[in-house]
Design a protein around this motif. Sequence first.
Motif, PDB file in Angstrom:
ATOM      1  N   TYR A  12       0.865  -1.169   0.000  1.00  0.00           N
ATOM      2  CA  TYR A  12       0.000   0.000   0.000  1.00  0.00           C
ATOM      3  C   TYR A  12       0.905   1.224   0.000  1.00  0.00           C
ATOM      4  N   THR A  13       0.637   2.152  -0.889  1.00  0.00           N
ATOM      5  CA  THR A  13       1.423   3.374  -0.978  1.00  0.00           C
ATOM      6  C   THR A  13       0.497   4.571  -0.850  1.00  0.00           C
ATOM      7  N   TYR A  14       0.871   5.495   0.014  1.00  0.00           N
ATOM      8  CA  TYR A  14       0.138   6.744   0.156  1.00  0.00           C
ATOM      9  C   TYR A  14       1.162   7.862   0.265  1.00  0.00           C
ATOM     10  N   PRO A  55       7.940  11.744  -2.851  1.00  0.00           N
ATOM     11  CA  PRO A  55       7.015  10.729  -3.372  1.00  0.00           C
ATOM     12  C   PRO A  55       7.551  10.168  -4.690  1.00  0.00           C
ATOM     13  N   PRO A  56       7.535   8.842  -4.867  1.00  0.00           N
ATOM     14  CA  PRO A  56       8.068   8.264  -6.097  1.00  0.00           C
ATOM     15  C   PRO A  56       7.204   8.628  -7.306  1.00  0.00           C
ATOM     16  N   LYS A  57       7.870   8.822  -8.438  1.00  0.00           N
ATOM     17  CA  LYS A  57       7.166   9.093  -9.684  1.00  0.00           C
ATOM     18  C   LYS A  57       6.937   7.775 -10.413  1.00  0.00           C
ATOM     19  N   LEU A  58       6.076   7.780 -11.395  1.00  0.00           N
ATOM     20  CA  LEU A  58       5.650   6.540 -12.029  1.00  0.00           C
ATOM     21  C   LEU A  58       6.805   5.753 -12.634  1.00  0.00           C
ATOM     22  N   ALA A  60      10.171   6.731 -12.553  1.00  0.00           N
ATOM     23  CA  ALA A  60      11.444   7.252 -12.043  1.00  0.00           C
ATOM     24  C   ALA A  60      12.127   6.180 -11.192  1.00  0.00           C
ATOM     25  N   PRO A  61      13.441   6.267 -11.056  1.00  0.00           N
ATOM     26  CA  PRO A  61      14.123   5.321 -10.159  1.00  0.00           C
ATOM     27  C   PRO A  61      13.692   5.544  -8.711  1.00  0.00           C
ATOM     28  N   ALA A  62      13.974   4.599  -7.873  1.00  0.00           N
ATOM     29  CA  ALA A  62      13.555   4.667  -6.467  1.00  0.00           C
ATOM     30  C   ALA A  62      14.132   5.905  -5.784  1.00  0.00           C
ATOM     31  N   ALA A  63      13.375   6.472  -4.898  1.00  0.00           N
ATOM     32  CA  ALA A  63      13.811   7.650  -4.144  1.00  0.00           C
ATOM     33  C   ALA A  63      14.519   7.203  -2.872  1.00  0.00           C
ATOM     34  N   THR A  64      15.212   8.143  -2.221  1.00  0.00           N
ATOM     35  CA  THR A  64      15.841   7.852  -0.938  1.00  0.00           C
ATOM     36  C   THR A  64      14.745   7.484   0.060  1.00  0.00           C
ATOM     37  N   ARG A  65      14.952   6.395   0.782  1.00  0.00           N
ATOM     38  CA  ARG A  65      13.905   5.812   1.608  1.00  0.00           C
ATOM     39  C   ARG A  65      14.477   5.400   2.971  1.00  0.00           C
TER      40      ARG A  65
END
Length: 106
Positions: A12-14, A55-58, A60-65
Motif C-alpha cells: 500500500y502506498t500513500y 514521493p516516487p514518480k511513475l 522514475a528510479p527509487a527515491a531515498t527511503r
Amino acid sequence: RTVTRWGFYGWYTYSSFNINYHLKINDWGPYDYHKDFNLTFPLQVMLDLSYAYEPPKLYAPAATRFGVRGQFRNLDRFSSRYRFDPQNPGLKGREWEIKTYVQVSY
C-alpha cells in the motif's frame, strides 16, 4: 519431499509512505539455498514500513527511503537453525528479525 506452499503478498502506498507485507505458509526461506536444500518454514510473516524523501514518480528510479522491517518465522525439522530438544519434543522453534534501513538514491 514435495512442498505444497501458499501465501499472499501486498503493498500500500500513500504519498511518501509505503507498507509491504507477506504471509507464507509452508514456504521456502528468503535465500536461494533454502530452495536448493528444500528448507521450509511452517509460517513466515513480514511487515515493512518505509518513508520516501520524495514521493516516487511513475517511471522514475527509487527515491531515498528510510524504513523498518519486522519478520517472524516458525521453525520445524525442515527449517535451518532448528534444534531438536529431546526433553520437549513437541516444541517448535521461532525466530524474530527486526531491521532498520536507509536506501539512498541520487
